[in-house]
Enzyme design. Structure first.
Site, PDB file in Angstrom:
ATOM      1  N   LYS A 137       0.913  -1.442  -0.189  1.00 17.60           N
ATOM      2  CA  LYS A 137      -0.194   0.222  -0.490  1.00 17.60           C
ATOM      3  C   LYS A 137       0.839   1.348   0.194  1.00 17.60           C
ATOM      4  CE  LYS A 137      -4.402   2.065   2.295  1.00 17.60           C
ATOM      5  NZ  LYS A 137      -5.521   1.565   3.660  1.00 17.60           N
ATOM      6  N   GLU A 169     -19.628  -5.986  10.603  1.00 16.90           N
ATOM      7  CA  GLU A 169     -20.084  -5.223  11.701  1.00 16.90           C
ATOM      8  C   GLU A 169     -20.502  -5.989  12.090  1.00 16.90           C
ATOM      9  OE1 GLU A 169     -18.498  -2.131   8.314  1.00 16.90           O
ATOM     10  OE2 GLU A 169     -19.208  -4.559   7.962  1.00 16.90           O
ATOM     11  N   ARG A 176     -25.043  -2.503   7.924  1.00 12.47           N
ATOM     12  CA  ARG A 176     -24.626  -3.560   7.482  1.00 12.47           C
ATOM     13  C   ARG A 176     -25.370  -4.486   8.635  1.00 12.47           C
ATOM     14  NH1 ARG A 176     -19.010  -3.623   4.766  1.00 12.47           N
ATOM     15  NH2 ARG A 176     -20.322  -4.720   2.689  1.00 12.47           N
TER      16      ARG A 176
END
Length: 642
Positions: A288, A377, A405
């Site tokens: 990244k 979640e 969610r």
């Protein structure tokens, strides 16, 4: 600010232009594309490290695939800047995430190359599988379907559900696992450890270099040869890996890990995989922030750094001589530590957002009492419920839009059992440049319809601290506190905490012309409006309701007994929200006042800075002023006429 592209990139408007170049040119194209992203994001802002990490993969995919006929799905989407630049939006890329500009995420209405709208993680595999099954049904046997998913997104239940189904469908699906050990923060969990085992297996890495190419060529010799090759491949993989391959256990053909920054090798592997039927997974190891050394070293900080000097890496910060109000998330982060120091039952939970919600402050101070559960979640909510059954007081911090969610878990696992789980909903209301996938428009409506749930919103930092203090008192049950992205209004916010009576609001100022009822931070816009209106001789009363459930009925009886005109203001959807709750109260008690509701209308609102969107939707200070003026003028006209 628009920036210039490189010599080769300047010739590429669409993937068809990219295909005109020789394979050896791809390295320079990647260099120019990476620099273009750095140049543009440094002066315009946006997500950064994610897209730098997939530059080579992006170029290789569009070089090999026949997009947009072939379907390419980007998970989350903040890794898709290079994709946007290569698919007709290079000249508009400087408007990325700006008001009325292009979206920071793939968006179907923006480009035919954006096959699926995204913003939340872990949707790509299910979506791409749906596309693959549809293509199989329509007889489109040559059509490719590729889902690019980060290893952070792979921790979510939806990704596992998609893999589980895809393994039995035998559809033409390629899942590319972009393995950089990061989402926004470092990845956690057993899957991360498993992927690390694979990428560090020397014997396996020696073997995997040529297998994709060999299988791609054998597949040309017919189905029998392919079956023999698959058996050989499975046998060799099983002997080389210490553990059985998780993906192959789900009936995926696993290839990799390979270097995700070798664009020429990537192009060769992708070309080979294109000829292999059935569900496949390519494991790419990437970094990244690749190509920008500072971002590689501090990947969390450079996920979305804001504006910065591309030479020095210095991130621009607003400098002010006056004391600045803190971010609400930081108030939460420091306050939960204060509370936990005096209440040993308190624990903190977040689904992969410790820096985004500032739970990292508690994770550093009390690592045994703060948990990052990964992008999960639903698990975060039920895990919190489990803690609560044992007498703990979990503060479950989830962004408002992400809490959507886990709606069933909030009802089934928390509310029905009346468990004292404190939901701290960050990014409530308009989320800004992240746009409609991240706007926290619906939590007031979906939380207030749940029995046993207390639903609150602080107007400022002191109120947030007081609500957090209140929520951890004995026998509070399910408790929701919502607050926005960004800064509050109180530089002097560290004040002693006190309990707030449940369902009790407060009167900010008295008045006689109209009553303004607000909930949460947006009340500060009403405060500005009242000051301006007072200077004009118009004197509205202002009430900060604090709670939408339970409502302060005593205060509302006072309001409706005195005022014939009432304005409600909320940074949330009008359907079923705070204003709706006030109307329901009025109807239940046979009041006849006129109500004007200001808030988010029944439509999808695009991206932009919060004040821009408040203005667009008509509930910023200026809109409140205009609304009250009209009411006041109408009242004065009637009085004069009589």
């Amino acid at each position: 600010m628009e920036v210039k592209a490189g010599e080769l990139l300047d010739q590429i408007n669409y993937p068809s232009d990219l295909k005109k170049f020789k394979e050896e040119d791809l390295v320079q194209i990647c260099t120019e594309l990476r620099q273009y992203i750095i140049d543009t994001v440094s002066v315009n802002g946006g997500h950064f490290g994610s897209s730098l990490g997939v530059v080579e993969l992006t170029v290789a995919l569009h070089y090999v695939l026949n997009t947009p006929y072939d379907q390419l799905v980007w998970d989350v989407g903040h890794q898709a800047y290079g994709h946007k630049i290569l698919t007709g939006r290079r000249l508009d890329f400087h408007t990325n995430r700006l008001y009325k500009g292009i979206s920071g995420f793939p968006k179907r209405s923006e480009s035919e190359y954006d096959t699926f709208g995204v913003g939340h993680s872990s949707t790509s595999i299910s979506a791409a599988l749906g596309m693959a099954v549809a293509s199989r049904f329509k007889g489109e046997k040559d059509k490719q379907h590729v889902a690019v998913i980060g290893d952070g997104a792979m921790t979510a239940g939806l990704a596992f559900e998609g893999l589980n189904h895809a393994g039995i469908e035998n559809s033409n699906l390629l899942v590319i696992l972009n393995d950089n050990c990061m989402s926004i923060d470092p990845n956690v969990g057993a899957l991360k450890e498993y992927l690390t085992d694979i990428t560090t297996s020397k014997s396996y890495n020696r073997f995997r270099d040529d297998i994709a190419h060999v299988l791609g060529k054998i597949s040309e010799l017919g189905p029998n040869a392919l079956e023999i090759a698959k058996k050989i491949e499975k046998s060799i993989k099983g002997s080389l890996l210490k553990k059985s391959n998780f993906f192959e256990a789900l009936n995926f053909r696993y290839f990799g890990p390979i270097d995700g920054h070798d664009v020429k090798h990537l192009a060769k592997v992708l070309a080979d995989l294109r000829d292999i039927p059935g569900p496949k997974l390519l494991h790419c190891v990437t970094v990244k922030g690749k190509g920008y050394a500072i971002a590689e070293k501090d990947q969390t900080k450079w996920h979305s750094p804001g504006l910065f000097d591309k030479i020095t890496g210095e991130i621009q910060k607003t400098v002010s001589e006056k004391p600045q109000a803190p971010k609400y998330q930081d108030v939460f982060g420091h306050t939960i530590v204060e509370l936990a120091e005096s209440n040993p039952k308190i624990m903190g939970i977040t689904p992969a957002m410790p820096s985004g919600c500032s739970l990292n402050i508690m994770m550093k101070a009390m690592p045994e009492r703060a948990f990052d559960v990964g992008i999960a979640e639903q698990h975060a909510v039920t895990f919190s419920a489990g803690l609560a059954t044992q007498g703990m007081v979990p503060f479950c911090n989830i962004y408002s839009s992400f809490m959507q969610r886990a709606f069933d878990q909030v009802i089934h696992d928390v509310a029905i059992q009346k468990l004292n789980v404190v939901f701290c909903l960050d990014r409530a209301g308009f989320a800004g440049a992240d746009g409609p996938t991240h706007h926290g428009a619906y939590d007031l409506a979906y939380m207030r319809c749940i029995p046993n749930m207390i639903v609150s919103a602080p107007m400022n930092e002191e109120e947030l601290r007081n609500l957090m203090f209140t929520a951890q008192q004995e026998n509070m049950g399910p408790f929701s506190i919502r607050y926005p992205r960004g800064n509050g209004v109180m530089p002097d916010w560290r004040r002693p905490m006190k309990a707030i009576p449940i369902g009790k609001g407060r009167k900010i100022c008295d008045g006689e012309d109209v009553a303004i009822l607000t909930l949460g931070h947006i009340g500060n816009e009403a405060l500005k409006a009242c000051l301006e209106l007072n200077s004009e001789g118009i004197h509205p009363a202002h009430y900060d309701m604090r709670f939408v459930k339970p409502l302060d009925e005593e205060m509302l009886h006072t309001v409706f007994s005195k005022f014939k005109n009432v304005v409600t203001v909320e940074d949330g959807c009008l359907q079923g929200g705070f204003g709706s709750a006030v109307i329901e109260f009025m109807a239940d008690h046979n009041y006849t006042s006129k109500i004007v509701r200001l808030g988010i209308p029944d439509k999808i609102i695009e991206h932009g800075e919060q004040p821009e969107l408040w203005s667009e939707c008509g509930f910023d200070a200026n809109a409140i002023i205009e609304t009250v003026r009209k009411i006041a003028v109408g009242r004065t006209t009637k009085v004069m006429a009589s």
